[in-house]
Design a protein around this motif. Sequence first.
Motif, PDB file in Angstrom:
ATOM      1  N   SER A 199       0.835  -1.198   0.000  1.00  0.00           N
ATOM      2  CA  SER A 199       0.000   0.000   0.000  1.00  0.00           C
ATOM      3  C   SER A 199       0.871   1.248   0.000  1.00  0.00           C
ATOM      4  N   ALA A 243      -3.426   3.312   0.466  1.00  0.00           N
ATOM      5  CA  ALA A 243      -4.182   2.767  -0.671  1.00  0.00           C
ATOM      6  C   ALA A 243      -3.449   1.549  -1.231  1.00  0.00           C
ATOM      7  N   CYS A 299      -1.947  -1.091  -3.675  1.00  0.00           N
ATOM      8  CA  CYS A 299      -1.617  -1.030  -5.101  1.00  0.00           C
ATOM      9  C   CYS A 299      -1.189  -2.381  -5.657  1.00  0.00           C
ATOM     10  N   SER A 307      -9.875  -4.019 -13.131  1.00  0.00           N
ATOM     11  CA  SER A 307     -10.931  -4.294 -12.154  1.00  0.00           C
ATOM     12  C   SER A 307     -10.978  -5.763 -11.753  1.00  0.00           C
ATOM     13  N   SER A 356      -5.805  -1.049  -9.395  1.00  0.00           N
ATOM     14  CA  SER A 356      -7.192  -0.760  -8.979  1.00  0.00           C
ATOM     15  C   SER A 356      -7.677  -1.805  -7.979  1.00  0.00           C
ATOM     16  N   ILE A 357      -7.337  -1.608  -6.712  1.00  0.00           N
ATOM     17  CA  ILE A 357      -7.703  -2.549  -5.650  1.00  0.00           C
ATOM     18  C   ILE A 357      -8.651  -1.855  -4.692  1.00  0.00           C
ATOM     19  N   LYS A 358      -9.797  -2.484  -4.449  1.00  0.00           N
ATOM     20  CA  LYS A 358     -10.811  -1.903  -3.581  1.00  0.00           C
ATOM     21  C   LYS A 358     -10.966  -2.747  -2.321  1.00  0.00           C
ATOM     22  N   GLY A 359     -10.915  -2.081  -1.194  1.00  0.00           N
ATOM     23  CA  GLY A 359     -11.142  -2.767   0.077  1.00  0.00           C
ATOM     24  C   GLY A 359     -10.015  -3.664   0.522  1.00  0.00           C
ATOM     25  N   ALA A 417     -10.141  -8.820  -6.318  1.00  0.00           N
ATOM     26  CA  ALA A 417     -11.363  -8.759  -7.109  1.00  0.00           C
ATOM     27  C   ALA A 417     -11.580 -10.102  -7.797  1.00  0.00           C
TER      28      ALA A 417
END
Length: 273
Positions: free
Chosen positions: A24, A28, A30, A133, A178-181, A185
């Motif tokens: 991160s 955030a 990465c 994504s 683009s990594i969420k949470g 994914a």
Amino acid sequence: MSRKGPLGRGPPSAFSPHSPVNISVDGAPCVLFWAKRITIKFKNQTWLDLTDETFDQTATVDAGSSNCSEESATLSLKFGGGENPKVLDVRFILTNYNKLSVQSWFSLHQVEIIFNNSVQATFNASGIYAPSSYSYHCQRVSSLQRYDALLMPSDTDATSTSGQWEVTFVDFQIQGFSIKGGEFARARDCASPFSPAILIGLVMSLILLLALASALHTLIYLRDHDQHYEFITSPAHFSQLKAPEVAEEKELLRSQGVECYELRSQQICRIYV
């Protein structure tokens, strides 16, 4: 820059006690990386298993040299150090690009093996990419030919040391940018839609269809042949043949001066001399 994060891959990894490496920047994520097993070997030496050192709760791997930007990212996993003067560094180099104007993609560009601060092997990654994504998953990412060799030595020269190193990742998963949470994914899997098993199945299906088509053609031919044989052997067919023959016979007799009459089943002829 943090190193750990929660596991978010799904059923294949959900029962593993290990969490993925999480790189991160400013909080955030990465880069996310996980593997069920990591093995490396040099020449004919014993395989070195780095799994626990990478993912265990007491892991000693150092990911401090990792870095991220909008266009590229480097995941650096250093093993050793401290009192051990021999340091092994495994680096994953990822790139972020627009394969289509409406969709950005990330790819694993290279894997490097660095020993004592000297690059010993560089492997070019083949086909390891996914939409930004998504994450990327493959049952095996390896430099070994028996595993389809998604990692190819960048230099095949006889003096190069790249070909002397072997590396294999089992149940490999990675995601960049683009990594969420902090979780993986949905994964794009490396399994080809035309794997050997599927190709064999398609060939066998084609052979079966050809055999069925041939059998159907034979049955239709035999049925038509039987119908034709039944017709030519029936009384109706002979009566149709007999009428023209009788007419031709009478015409021939008339041309020879013979007049014939038919009375029921008897035939009377009058001959003119």
